[in-house]
Design a protein around this motif. Structure first.
Motif, PDB file in Angstrom:
ATOM      1  N   MET A  74       0.824  -1.206   0.000  1.00  0.00           N
ATOM      2  CA  MET A  74       0.000   0.000   0.000  1.00  0.00           C
ATOM      3  C   MET A  74       0.863   1.263   0.000  1.00  0.00           C
ATOM      4  N   GLU A  75       0.369   2.300  -0.648  1.00  0.00           N
ATOM      5  CA  GLU A  75       0.960   3.643  -0.683  1.00  0.00           C
ATOM      6  C   GLU A  75       2.415   3.643  -1.170  1.00  0.00           C
ATOM      7  N   GLN A  76       2.665   2.894  -2.231  1.00  0.00           N
ATOM      8  CA  GLN A  76       4.027   2.814  -2.765  1.00  0.00           C
ATOM      9  C   GLN A  76       4.558   4.176  -3.197  1.00  0.00           C
ATOM     10  N   ASP A  77       3.740   4.945  -3.918  1.00  0.00           N
ATOM     11  CA  ASP A  77       4.205   6.244  -4.412  1.00  0.00           C
ATOM     12  C   ASP A  77       4.518   7.201  -3.269  1.00  0.00           C
ATOM     13  N   GLN A  78       3.676   7.213  -2.245  1.00  0.00           N
ATOM     14  CA  GLN A  78       3.906   8.091  -1.107  1.00  0.00           C
ATOM     15  C   GLN A  78       5.196   7.701  -0.379  1.00  0.00           C
ATOM     16  N   LYS A  79       5.445   6.404  -0.247  1.00  0.00           N
ATOM     17  CA  LYS A  79       6.667   5.933   0.409  1.00  0.00           C
ATOM     18  C   LYS A  79       7.889   6.324  -0.405  1.00  0.00           C
ATOM     19  N   ARG A  80       7.813   6.142  -1.711  1.00  0.00           N
ATOM     20  CA  ARG A  80       8.941   6.515  -2.576  1.00  0.00           C
ATOM     21  C   ARG A  80       9.217   8.017  -2.489  1.00  0.00           C
ATOM     22  N   LYS A  82       8.878   9.876  -0.049  1.00  0.00           N
ATOM     23  CA  LYS A  82       9.555  10.148   1.226  1.00  0.00           C
ATOM     24  C   LYS A  82      10.934   9.492   1.287  1.00  0.00           C
ATOM     25  N   PRO A  86       9.388   0.923  -0.606  1.00  0.00           N
ATOM     26  CA  PRO A  86       8.132   0.284  -0.178  1.00  0.00           C
ATOM     27  C   PRO A  86       8.240  -1.228  -0.002  1.00  0.00           C
TER      28      PRO A  86
END
Length: 171
Positions: A74-80, A82, A86
């Motif tokens: 979940m939320e791969q783009d948001q983790k990347r 930051k 992910p």
């Protein structure tokens, strides 16, 4: 009510169906595998599910039992964004969850996971086209009965389609 179907890759035959009152799919993989095992005396080798089913305890339990799980991180783009990988292990992850995270970062897994959309969405869409949108009954048992009738209708149609595709007679 929250309806779940388990379907086979390739044939899109529904092999498991359940209804729960929970507003989320999380935690529903293990009960579905138990239903499939009870019904067919076998467990699937692999389990593909969408992000709503992500439950680290289910992933751990299924992986321990020999089932390879394929669920998105979940939320791969948001983790990347930051600067976080992910697919890297997270503190507290079981060994099974660590392997799942690493597996989901591979290109080969991406190819496998793409099968989920056609496998899972087709039966759901056909049941919605048969009016499985709102239930005209109340109570979990009655809603489950309607859901099982929908699964049966879907599987009968799949039987006709698959027999036609292979050239087998329909009688």
């Amino acid at each position: 009510y929250n309806v779940q179907f388990a379907t086979t890759v390739g044939s899109s035959v529904i092999v498991g169906a359940d209804v729960v009152n929970a507003g989320t799919d999380g935690g529903q993989m293990k009960p579905m595998v138990e239903q499939i095992e009870h019904r067919y005396q076998t467990r699937p080798d692999e389990y593909l599910a969408d992000g709503g089913f992500v439950s680290l305890s289910d992933i751990t339990d299924l992986e321990k039992s020999g089932i390879t799980t394929y669920l998105p991180i979940m939320e791969q783009d948001q983790k990347r964004a930051k600067g976080i990988d992910p697919f890297a292990p997270v503190k507290g992850d079981s060994e099974e969850v660590k392997r799942w995270r690493a597996r989901m970062g591979t290109e080969a897994t991406g190819e496998i996971y793409r099968q989920r959309a056609v496998t899972a969405e087709f039966p759901n869409a056909t049941c919605r086209n048969r009016n499985l949108k709102q239930f005209g009954v109340r109570g979990l048992h009655k809603v489950k009965a309607v859901t099982l009738w929908q699964a049966l209708a879907h599987n009968i149609q799949r039987t006709f389609d698959l027999r036609r595709k292979t050239g087998l007679a329909l009688v």
